[in-house]
Structures are given as structure tokens and as C-alpha cells.
Design an enzyme around this catalytic site. Structure first.
Site: not given
Length: 343
Positions: A206, A209, A123
Site C-alpha cells: 500500500k 506516508k 503495526k
């Protein structure tokens, strides 16, 4: 609870898990988490489910968007079958004991442990120095979420297993340092063929969102038409389905769709392959679309109904927070006593 998993006799079998309210719920959240939560509830295991809004603010969140996303996750839990009369359902920030225990665990966890957390590296990327301290330290808050309830099992996706391993390390070090057997060594529960649901346009990524295209994912608020359209347009390859899962080893998009079909139908991936061996995508994708609509459209419809009345959701979360605190407060109190705080 997983069959065959033994729980130490000192601890009551209890499941805890949570979903972060950032963006919207996707099919990945449903198959990788919520569907398993419902199964655990129906199996009779004491279950505590949380909307982890404190985790969400490790990166910037617009306040109104955060409130809406918190209610959406709660609506997704309820619409999917989590019954607030059978399980405890609440949002994390309403139970202040989470943050308090997290500080204790910040003082138990070692910096080296945090440096090994792969999700922070992913991240933060090249901008690690600019990230919040919360993003770096949030695994200790996750450990507090779990151990605050003496949870013995945590249903997680494969990508979250490392955080449960850290939770085990923190529990073991606390118990060792203070010469107690107070926190359980929690077990991750990873089951089912679609524990990691992948992107519908790129099977190597993956389902997220935050993906660039809405066609990459199934949103849990998508209506029947959108669900069907996205599966019918999902990326595949020109080859028909093989007769074993081994034949999908180098076909990530095909493997993803087979795994999704298996999870939605309650079958094994091998059983799906056996049924559709030799079939082309002109047969399989419409069948998958019909199955997904049948399974997911009623959930999205109920979610929209709940979202139209946020006061109903807020009441459920507030009541759940009261139930959660009844368990958490004594455990935190005893933790402070063990550490040596004057109470």
C-alpha cells in the site's frame, strides 16, 4: 450516499469519516478517502469530517510535528473541496465526547474482538508487548468517533472495513445489553477502482506516508514537477497494456497505475483499459502524469497557501468543533443515562 443503501427510518442519513494526522497526506488519502468525502458532500448527505489526532498518538508523535500534520490534513480536506459551510470539519481532540464514549465502548467491546484486529498485528509485529494500550484499544475509539454522531455510513478504504464491522458489533451489543435501539448499525461505503492505492515502486504494498523512498508515493504537497516525475518513473513491466482488466491480474504495478488513472479521471478501470489497450508505457505514463498534474497540482498549491496561514485553519477547526459538539453532547448524555450514570 451509495445508491440503493437503505437507512433505518429512526436515523437521519449521516456520514462520518476521519484521517489520522501522522506523516503527510498522500494520493492514497485523496483517492481512497477525501475524493469520496467531497462527492458525499456534494450529493447533499449530512457530512462530518474529522482529523483524528487522538488516534495519531497511539504511537509517539513529536508535538510540533503533530500540530503541523493536523493542519496539513485540514488543509487537504479544504483544498480538495470540503466546504466548512456545507460539512462539519474539526479535529477530534477538541470534542472531548469522543474519549468519553470510547471508555463506555471499551467496556462493551470484548478482548477477543480486539485480538482479531489485523491492523494491530501488522503495526505491532513481534513487539506487541511493547506497544501502547492505545494502539491495541483504538478500534473502540474509532467506533466512538462514528457512533457519537449516529453516523449511518462511513466511506472507508478496504483496509478499514474491519473497523466498521467492529463498530457494528459494538453498536449491536450495546443495544442488546441495554434493550434499546439507540445506536445505528453503520454501513461501510467502499466505492471506486482505487480504494487501495499501492506503492509506485512495489505494487504489492500500500502507498504509505512512512515508506523508505519519497518516490514510492505522491504527497499531496508535491508540486507539478514532482508529481510528473514520480509517475514517469513509476515501476512497470515490459508488457503493453492488455484489452481487459483480467490481463492485469498478475501485474500489480500496471494494475495500480490503471486504477489510479481511472480514479483521477472518474472513469471505470475497464474504460481506461479499453482506451489504452495495446499501448506501451511510453504512452500511458506521460498521459497519467499529465492527468495527475491537472487534477492534483491546484490542490497542492491551495494547501500550501492555507498552511502559510495556520490561524485560518485553526479558526475553521474550532468552529467545526462547536458544530460537532452540538450533535455529540446530547448523544453522549443519553448514552450515560442508558448506562445508568447519575447526571
Amino acid at each position: 450516499m451509495t445508491e440503493g443503501v437503505q437507512t433505518p427510518s429512526a436515523f437521519t442519513p449521516r456520514i462520518f469519516s476521519g484521517i489520522k494526522p501522522s506523516g503527510g497526506l498522500t494520493l492514497g488519502n485523496y483517492l481512497g478517502a477525501i475524493q469520496k468525502f467531497v462527492a458525499a458532500q456534494e450529493a447533499g448527505t449530512e457530512s462530518i469530517f474529522c482529523v483524528v489526532d487522538l488516534h495519531a498518538i497511539t504511537v509517539w508523535q513529536d508535538p510540533e510535528d503533530l500540530r503541523n500534520a493536523t493542519r496539513e490534513v485540514a488543509a487537504g480536506y479544504i483544498a480538495s473541496g470540503i466546504d466548512p459551510t456545507k460539512s462539519i470539519l474539526f479535529n477530534q481532540s477538541q470534542v472531548h465526547e469522543h474519549a468519553e464514549l470510547a471508555w463506555i465502548f471499551n467496556c462493551v467491546a470484548r478482548v477477543g474482538w480486539m485480538n482479531r484486529m489485523t491492523q494491530f498485528k501488522e503495526k505491532a509485529g513481534k513487539n506487541a508487548e511493547k506497544q501502547s494500550l492505545g494502539l491495541y484499544a483504538y478500534p473502540s475509539l474509532m467506533a466512538a468517533d462514528i457512533l457519537l454522531y449516529h453516523a449511518t455510513h462511513v466511506p472507508v478504504g478496504e483496509d478499514q472495513k474491519q473497523h466498521v464491522e467492529l463498530t457494528r458489533d459494538i453498536a449491536a451489543k450495546f443495544n442488546h445489553d441495554y434493550k434499546v435501539d439507540f445506536f445505528p448499525i453503520t454501513e461501510p461505503v467502499i466505492e471506486g477502482p482505487a480504494v487501495r492505492v499501492m506503492n509506485l515502486r512495489d505494487g504489492s504494498k500500500k502507498m504509505s506516508k512512512s515508506g523508505e523512498s519519497d518516490m514510492e508515493r505522491i504527497n499531496m504537497l508535491d508540486d507539478a514537477d514532482k508529481i510528473a516525475k514520480k509517475f514517469k518513473k513509476a515501476k512497470t513491466d515490459p508488457e503493453p497494456l492488455p484489452d481487459t482488466m483480467d490481463g492485469l491480474a498478475d501485474r500489480p504495478e500496471a494494475r495500480n497505475l490503471v486504477n489510479i488513472y481511472a480514479s483521477l479521471s472518474g472513469q471505470s478501470s475497464d474504460a481506461v483499459i479499453a482506451e489504452y489497450a495495446g499501448a506501451g508505457w511510453g504512452k500511458f505514463k506521460p498521459a497519467l502524469a499529465d492527468l495527475a498534474v491537472d487534477k492534483l497540482a491546484p490542490i497542492s498549491e491551495e494547501m500550501r497557501r492555507l498552511m502559510d496561514d495556520p490561524s485560518e485553519i485553526d479558526k475553521i477547526l474550532a468552529h467545526g468543533a462547536e458544530q460537532a459538539r452540538a450533535i455529540a453532547a446530547p448523544i453522549l448524555k443519553r448514552t450515560y443515562e442508558i448506562v445508568g450514570m447519575v447526571r
